[in-house]
Design a protein around this motif. Sequence first.
Motif, PDB file in Angstrom:
ATOM      1  N   PHE A 261      77.281  45.826 -73.530  1.00 23.02           N
ATOM      2  CA  PHE A 261      77.265  44.445 -73.413  1.00 23.02           C
ATOM      3  C   PHE A 261      76.307  44.080 -74.387  1.00 23.02           C
ATOM      4  CE2 PHE A 261      78.434  45.801 -69.072  1.00 23.02           C
ATOM      5  CZ  PHE A 261      79.418  44.725 -68.646  1.00 23.02           C
ATOM      6  N   SER A 262      76.688  42.984 -75.069  1.00 17.82           N
ATOM      7  CA  SER A 262      76.241  42.177 -76.090  1.00 17.82           C
ATOM      8  C   SER A 262      75.975  40.793 -75.546  1.00 17.82           C
ATOM      9  CB  SER A 262      76.620  42.245 -77.536  1.00 17.82           C
ATOM     10  OG  SER A 262      76.590  43.479 -77.711  1.00 17.82           O
ATOM     11  N   VAL A 263      74.913  39.978 -75.732  1.00 20.79           N
ATOM     12  CA  VAL A 263      75.262  38.674 -75.322  1.00 20.79           C
ATOM     13  C   VAL A 263      74.513  37.829 -76.854  1.00 20.79           C
ATOM     14  CG1 VAL A 263      73.867  36.749 -74.074  1.00 20.79           C
ATOM     15  CG2 VAL A 263      74.163  39.022 -72.896  1.00 20.79           C
ATOM     16  N   ILE A 264      75.139  36.908 -77.036  1.00 21.25           N
ATOM     17  CA  ILE A 264      74.891  35.932 -78.348  1.00 21.25           C
ATOM     18  C   ILE A 264      74.507  34.627 -77.539  1.00 21.25           C
ATOM     19  CG2 ILE A 264      75.689  34.716 -80.211  1.00 21.25           C
ATOM     20  CD1 ILE A 264      77.544  37.173 -80.846  1.00 21.25           C
ATOM     21  N   ALA A 265      73.366  34.273 -77.390  1.00 19.68           N
ATOM     22  CA  ALA A 265      72.889  33.148 -76.891  1.00 19.68           C
ATOM     23  C   ALA A 265      72.747  31.861 -77.942  1.00 19.68           C
ATOM     24  CB  ALA A 265      71.608  33.129 -76.121  1.00 19.68           C
ATOM     25  N   MET A 266      73.113  30.682 -77.672  1.00 22.75           N
ATOM     26  CA  MET A 266      72.776  29.692 -78.522  1.00 22.75           C
ATOM     27  C   MET A 266      71.347  29.103 -78.862  1.00 22.75           C
ATOM     28  SD  MET A 266      75.827  29.102 -79.224  1.00 22.75           S
ATOM     29  CE  MET A 266      75.875  30.937 -79.264  1.00 22.75           C
ATOM     30  N   GLN A 267      70.620  29.360 -77.891  1.00 23.59           N
ATOM     31  CA  GLN A 267      69.050  29.036 -78.084  1.00 23.59           C
ATOM     32  C   GLN A 267      68.203  29.930 -77.369  1.00 23.59           C
ATOM     33  OE1 GLN A 267      68.280  26.265 -79.918  1.00 23.59           O
ATOM     34  NE2 GLN A 267      69.982  25.222 -80.131  1.00 23.59           N
ATOM     35  N   GLU A 268      67.357  30.520 -77.948  1.00 24.23           N
ATOM     36  CA  GLU A 268      66.328  31.638 -77.438  1.00 24.23           C
ATOM     37  C   GLU A 268      65.769  30.988 -76.128  1.00 24.23           C
ATOM     38  OE1 GLU A 268      63.096  34.917 -78.816  1.00 24.23           O
ATOM     39  OE2 GLU A 268      64.150  33.540 -80.222  1.00 24.23           O
ATOM     40  N   HIS A 269      65.187  29.652 -76.282  1.00 23.46           N
ATOM     41  CA  HIS A 269      64.377  29.459 -75.189  1.00 23.46           C
ATOM     42  C   HIS A 269      65.220  29.238 -73.749  1.00 23.46           C
ATOM     43  CE1 HIS A 269      66.234  25.263 -76.642  1.00 23.46           C
ATOM     44  NE2 HIS A 269      65.886  25.145 -75.583  1.00 23.46           N
ATOM     45  N   GLU A 273      65.906  36.668 -69.924  1.00 23.34           N
ATOM     46  CA  GLU A 273      66.119  37.900 -70.375  1.00 23.34           C
ATOM     47  C   GLU A 273      66.312  38.623 -68.963  1.00 23.34           C
ATOM     48  OE1 GLU A 273      63.131  41.720 -72.218  1.00 23.34           O
ATOM     49  OE2 GLU A 273      62.791  39.571 -72.567  1.00 23.34           O
ATOM     50  N   GLN A 274      65.421  38.329 -67.751  1.00 26.18           N
ATOM     51  CA  GLN A 274      65.616  38.905 -66.452  1.00 26.18           C
ATOM     52  C   GLN A 274      66.986  38.803 -65.935  1.00 26.18           C
ATOM     53  OE1 GLN A 274      62.503  37.346 -64.265  1.00 26.18           O
ATOM     54  NE2 GLN A 274      61.201  38.701 -64.394  1.00 26.18           N
ATOM     55  N   GLN A 275      67.671  37.718 -66.304  1.00 31.20           N
ATOM     56  CA  GLN A 275      69.105  37.629 -65.685  1.00 31.20           C
ATOM     57  C   GLN A 275      70.041  38.335 -66.198  1.00 31.20           C
ATOM     58  OE1 GLN A 275      70.025  33.509 -65.465  1.00 31.20           O
ATOM     59  NE2 GLN A 275      68.444  32.970 -63.708  1.00 31.20           N
ATOM     60  N   PHE A 276      69.823  38.302 -67.536  1.00 34.05           N
ATOM     61  CA  PHE A 276      70.981  39.276 -68.633  1.00 34.05           C
ATOM     62  C   PHE A 276      70.076  40.777 -68.697  1.00 34.05           C
ATOM     63  CE2 PHE A 276      72.249  34.905 -69.370  1.00 34.05           C
ATOM     64  CZ  PHE A 276      73.499  35.066 -69.330  1.00 34.05           C
ATOM     65  N   TRP A 277      69.551  41.439 -67.824  1.00 33.20           N
ATOM     66  CA  TRP A 277      68.983  42.809 -67.870  1.00 33.20           C
ATOM     67  C   TRP A 277      69.992  43.655 -68.616  1.00 33.20           C
ATOM     68  CZ3 TRP A 277      71.518  46.318 -64.991  1.00 33.20           C
ATOM     69  CH2 TRP A 277      72.561  45.646 -64.043  1.00 33.20           C
ATOM     70  N   PHE A 278      71.358  43.442 -67.986  1.00 34.85           N
ATOM     71  CA  PHE A 278      72.369  44.424 -68.347  1.00 34.85           C
ATOM     72  C   PHE A 278      72.651  44.600 -69.932  1.00 34.85           C
ATOM     73  CE2 PHE A 278      74.055  40.440 -67.218  1.00 34.85           C
ATOM     74  CZ  PHE A 278      75.075  40.067 -68.130  1.00 34.85           C
ATOM     75  N   ALA A 279      72.123  43.607 -70.826  1.00 34.22           N
ATOM     76  CA  ALA A 279      72.769  43.559 -72.034  1.00 34.22           C
ATOM     77  C   ALA A 279      71.963  44.496 -72.722  1.00 34.22           C
ATOM     78  CB  ALA A 279      72.319  42.092 -72.661  1.00 34.22           C
ATOM     79  N   ASN A 280      72.884  45.327 -73.651  1.00 36.74           N
ATOM     80  CA  ASN A 280      72.410  46.215 -74.450  1.00 36.74           C
ATOM     81  C   ASN A 280      71.618  45.861 -75.804  1.00 36.74           C
ATOM     82  OD1 ASN A 280      75.260  47.607 -73.090  1.00 36.74           O
ATOM     83  ND2 ASN A 280      73.410  49.239 -73.243  1.00 36.74           N
ATOM     84  N   LYS A 281      72.188  44.397 -76.357  1.00 31.21           N
ATOM     85  CA  LYS A 281      71.795  43.885 -77.344  1.00 31.21           C
ATOM     86  C   LYS A 281      71.809  42.256 -76.784  1.00 31.21           C
ATOM     87  CE  LYS A 281      74.762  45.852 -80.098  1.00 31.21           C
ATOM     88  NZ  LYS A 281      75.140  46.938 -79.441  1.00 31.21           N
ATOM     89  N   ALA A 282      70.936  41.657 -77.366  1.00 31.34           N
ATOM     90  CA  ALA A 282      70.817  40.098 -77.266  1.00 31.34           C
ATOM     91  C   ALA A 282      70.685  39.529 -78.609  1.00 31.34           C
ATOM     92  CB  ALA A 282      69.776  39.642 -76.346  1.00 31.34           C
ATOM     93  N   PHE A 283      71.472  38.416 -79.352  1.00 29.87           N
ATOM     94  CA  PHE A 283      71.108  37.933 -80.387  1.00 29.87           C
ATOM     95  C   PHE A 283      71.137  36.520 -80.126  1.00 29.87           C
ATOM     96  CE2 PHE A 283      73.856  41.462 -80.998  1.00 29.87           C
ATOM     97  CZ  PHE A 283      73.291  42.337 -81.874  1.00 29.87           C
ATOM     98  N   PHE A 284      70.560  35.629 -80.948  1.00 35.06           N
ATOM     99  CA  PHE A 284      70.168  34.288 -80.711  1.00 35.06           C
ATOM    100  C   PHE A 284      70.763  33.460 -82.001  1.00 35.06           C
ATOM    101  CE2 PHE A 284      66.903  36.414 -78.692  1.00 35.06           C
ATOM    102  CZ  PHE A 284      67.044  36.449 -77.297  1.00 35.06           C
ATOM    103  N   ALA A 285      71.524  32.275 -81.700  1.00 35.49           N
ATOM    104  CA  ALA A 285      72.190  31.577 -82.777  1.00 35.49           C
ATOM    105  C   ALA A 285      71.321  30.682 -83.531  1.00 35.49           C
ATOM    106  CB  ALA A 285      73.514  31.198 -82.439  1.00 35.49           C
ATOM    107  N   ASP A 286      70.107  30.560 -82.937  1.00 30.14           N
ATOM    108  CA  ASP A 286      69.272  29.351 -83.509  1.00 30.14           C
ATOM    109  C   ASP A 286      69.197  29.149 -85.021  1.00 30.14           C
ATOM    110  OD1 ASP A 286      68.137  30.808 -81.073  1.00 30.14           O
ATOM    111  OD2 ASP A 286      66.823  28.932 -81.181  1.00 30.14           O
ATOM    112  N   ASP A 287      69.119  30.109 -85.746  1.00 27.60           N
ATOM    113  CA  ASP A 287      68.983  30.183 -87.195  1.00 27.60           C
ATOM    114  C   ASP A 287      70.454  29.770 -87.823  1.00 27.60           C
ATOM    115  OD1 ASP A 287      66.690  30.962 -87.520  1.00 27.60           O
ATOM    116  OD2 ASP A 287      67.198  33.150 -87.861  1.00 27.60           O
ATOM    117  N   ALA A 288      71.521  30.115 -87.191  1.00 25.69           N
ATOM    118  CA  ALA A 288      72.793  29.593 -87.351  1.00 25.69           C
ATOM    119  C   ALA A 288      73.098  28.317 -87.312  1.00 25.69           C
ATOM    120  CB  ALA A 288      74.006  30.732 -86.961  1.00 25.69           C
ATOM    121  N   ILE A 289      72.863  27.806 -86.384  1.00 27.49           N
ATOM    122  CA  ILE A 289      72.863  26.231 -85.727  1.00 27.49           C
ATOM    123  C   ILE A 289      72.147  25.484 -86.581  1.00 27.49           C
ATOM    124  CG2 ILE A 289      72.407  24.705 -83.874  1.00 27.49           C
ATOM    125  CD1 ILE A 289      72.925  27.006 -81.971  1.00 27.49           C
ATOM    126  N   GLN A 290      70.783  25.923 -87.144  1.00 29.64           N
ATOM    127  CA  GLN A 290      70.105  24.836 -88.037  1.00 29.64           C
ATOM    128  C   GLN A 290      70.660  24.980 -89.368  1.00 29.64           C
ATOM    129  OE1 GLN A 290      66.234  26.636 -87.869  1.00 29.64           O
ATOM    130  NE2 GLN A 290      66.074  26.229 -85.650  1.00 29.64           N
TER     131      GLN A 290
END
Length: 290
Positions: A261-269, A273-290
Amino acid sequence: MKDAVQSLLEKFALTITLEQRDFLRFLYDHLHLEELSDKEQQIFIDYFYKSETLRNMAAFSLELADVMREMCENIPAIEQAERLANGKEQCLYYERKWQVARRQKLKHQTTKKGNILYVPFDAYKKEPGPIIICLEQTTGMAAYSELCKSMILPFFMNAHRERRDLYIVPYDCQIHVHYRFENGHINLCDFKDFIEYQAKGEAAILPVLHFVKGLLQENQHCTESDIIIFTEGTPIDGQHLVGKKAKTILNEMKSKYGAEFSVIAMQEHNFNEQQFWFANKAFFADDAIQ
């Protein structure tokens, strides 16, 4: 030498701007438009002219190419030395590369007990599993819809290269529709529906995970499936992900079907993290959105 896009434009007597040409070239390469019939190519180009969303997606993809490679390791960049002009040669190249990787994995998974070697040949015979993209389409995600869809475009190339099915599953509180692109091959009807699909309301994560489990059961002869979840980060049932029932389902998907599992979240805040405990990787699109 005349490139494929230029030949395509001349074939249909079309005139477009240099910027649009760049967009079309990106789509041509990543969606393998050369595999479409002349009629299908004409339909795609007509749609390209009409769909501002598709053009915006291509623009996002070009602009964010470096960010996307960094965010998502599921879309490996092709090194210059690996670029081969002939499509058949390229296909054979990646087939050989995949076989080498499988043999290396088989070697690492082989265990020894006394004088006996235990080799997991059953796993070796299995084909790579599908790439399943879960795309949250809710009121909260409306501002990021084109951005997320643009990030999905390179997965078509990845699936095509590795001969893997690509599933796109839009979701809100439930699953209304899903799209399957066999071996990453574009289907114009489903592709247009995917581009234009929008939903409202809030997101629930458990229904889409149950749906994904069903897709994995349909592909149980495969192994190493990739599940990528695009989310705002705050599903209304997120607290249930840490419950015993959800953990049992997710751990079964990981162990039985080799799901990663990978999760791409729109905003890091917004990301829990506890709810998405199963994710092998997590990425945040903050930089891309800005």
